[in-house]
Design a protein around this motif. Structure first.
Motif, mmCIF file in Angstrom:
data_model
loop_
_atom_site.group_PDB
_atom_site.id
_atom_site.type_symbol
_atom_site.label_atom_id
_atom_site.label_comp_id
_atom_site.label_asym_id
_atom_site.label_seq_id
_atom_site.Cartn_x
_atom_site.Cartn_y
_atom_site.Cartn_z
ATOM 1 N N SER A 134 1.389 4.119 -1.348
ATOM 2 C CA SER A 134 0.524 4.931 -2.199
ATOM 3 C C SER A 134 1.253 5.826 -3.174
ATOM 4 C CB SER A 134 -0.408 5.773 -1.340
ATOM 5 O OG SER A 134 -1.287 4.921 -0.648
ATOM 6 N N MET A 194 0.826 -1.205 0.000
ATOM 7 C CA MET A 194 0.000 0.000 0.000
ATOM 8 C C MET A 194 0.860 1.254 0.000
ATOM 9 S SD MET A 194 -3.494 0.037 2.102
ATOM 10 C CE MET A 194 -4.390 -1.237 1.253
ATOM 11 N N LYS A 225 9.483 14.444 -2.740
ATOM 12 C CA LYS A 225 8.289 13.618 -2.508
ATOM 13 C C LYS A 225 7.895 12.840 -3.760
ATOM 14 C CE LYS A 225 6.602 16.748 0.985
ATOM 15 N NZ LYS A 225 5.931 18.057 1.051
ATOM 16 N N ILE A 226 8.161 13.408 -4.903
ATOM 17 C CA ILE A 226 7.877 12.697 -6.144
ATOM 18 C C ILE A 226 9.178 12.451 -6.896
ATOM 19 C CG2 ILE A 226 6.743 12.825 -8.389
ATOM 20 C CD1 ILE A 226 4.508 14.376 -7.111
ATOM 21 N N GLU A 233 1.493 4.474 -6.499
ATOM 22 C CA GLU A 233 0.255 4.272 -7.263
ATOM 23 C C GLU A 233 -0.441 5.578 -7.595
ATOM 24 O OE1 GLU A 233 -0.299 1.558 -8.556
ATOM 25 O OE2 GLU A 233 1.262 0.491 -7.457
ATOM 26 N N LEU A 234 -0.372 6.506 -6.659
ATOM 27 C CA LEU A 234 -1.071 7.774 -6.840
ATOM 28 C C LEU A 234 -0.557 8.521 -8.053
ATOM 29 C CD1 LEU A 234 -1.288 8.970 -3.141
ATOM 30 C CD2 LEU A 234 -3.160 8.193 -4.585
ATOM 31 N N LEU A 235 0.694 8.261 -8.368
ATOM 32 C CA LEU A 235 1.339 8.991 -9.450
ATOM 33 C C LEU A 235 0.748 8.663 -10.821
ATOM 34 C CD1 LEU A 235 3.585 11.012 -9.119
ATOM 35 C CD2 LEU A 235 5.203 9.292 -9.886
ATOM 36 N N LYS A 236 0.106 7.511 -10.881
ATOM 37 C CA LYS A 236 -0.363 7.043 -12.192
ATOM 38 C C LYS A 236 -1.334 8.026 -12.837
ATOM 39 C CE LYS A 236 0.671 2.259 -11.642
ATOM 40 N NZ LYS A 236 0.356 0.886 -11.961
ATOM 41 N N GLY A 237 -1.062 8.307 -14.073
ATOM 42 C CA GLY A 237 -1.925 9.215 -14.799
ATOM 43 C C GLY A 237 -1.463 10.655 -14.730
#
Lengths: 116, 116
Positions: free
Chosen positions: A3, A1, A42-43, A6-10
């Motif tokens: 995140s 999890m 963070k990214i 995964e959150l980065l997708k798109g």
DNA sequence: ATTAATACATAGATTTACGATGCATTAAAA
DNA sequence: TTTTAATGCATCGTAAATCTATGTATTAAT
């Protein structure tokens, strides 16, 4: 999890388009560093994501590249095409709306809601 | 480049956990409707995403279900486990931070930036 | 001389959500 | 009353996106 992964997708292509709209020409590594700096680490965009993404954007004719010799290296500078500039606006608008919607969803309590 | 689809990735379980933390017990269809209403139709959770997601959360023991007979139907009400409540906090915090970071990234101009 | 950073690239694995489909009950509309 | 829409669950196969791992090569720093 985990995140953040995964959150980065798109969002990756939108981020690339946004940065290229600001800086008008950047190369891959530079893009990754810019995102890292501006998000305070963070990214983190990995090469395995970045280069395929750039190639895909190039195929779609949203960006173009010019090869520049730096010593013995070849750097690939990318810039937005007119089509890319239009798409950037669309993508940013969509992302903004999504962020707003998601923000409301996770912060707002429904009128009839009961937080136990 | 139908973003809303891709943008949703990584947020579905967080949304479910959030709603269950507010309503303490909900069934699948109800969850989908709640998201639809609260986002004014902007986010539509499909059955093909929802039920597998619920089953995954159940496997991880973040939610539990109780079957309730409604006429001849069997409805599966889900509620958060203690573990799920903790995880909900974590997931919401991560999502909030992500939304903030992303917002800054697409709105802020870098100091040295030049918007052509 | 060795390590770290720069700079590109790809193949395979993983994850996620979706579309299509199926079954069954119930309420509404024709 | 028949038919349609809505309710409610479920799964299979697919597509898309990113990551890990790996590879090559140059350049700067230690």
């Amino acid at each position: 999890m985990n995140s953040s992964k995964e959150l980065l997708k798109g969002t990756l292509t939108t981020i690339i388009l946004k940065l290229l709209s600001e800086n008008k020409r950047m190369y891959g590594y530079e893009l990754a560093q810019a995102v890292k700096e501006r998000t305070k680490g963070k990214i983190l965009i990995k090469e395995g994501s970045l280069y395929p993404a750039l190639h895909k954007l190039e195929q779609k004719e949203l960006i173009q590249c010019e090869k520049v010799n730096i010593g013995k290296r070849v750097r690939k500078y990318y810039h937005l095409t007119p089509k890319g500039k239009t798409q950037k606006e669309v993508a940013i608008d969509e992302l903004k709306e999504f962020l707003n919607t998601m923000h409301q969803l996770i912060t707002t309590q429904p009128l009839y809601g009961h937080t136990q």
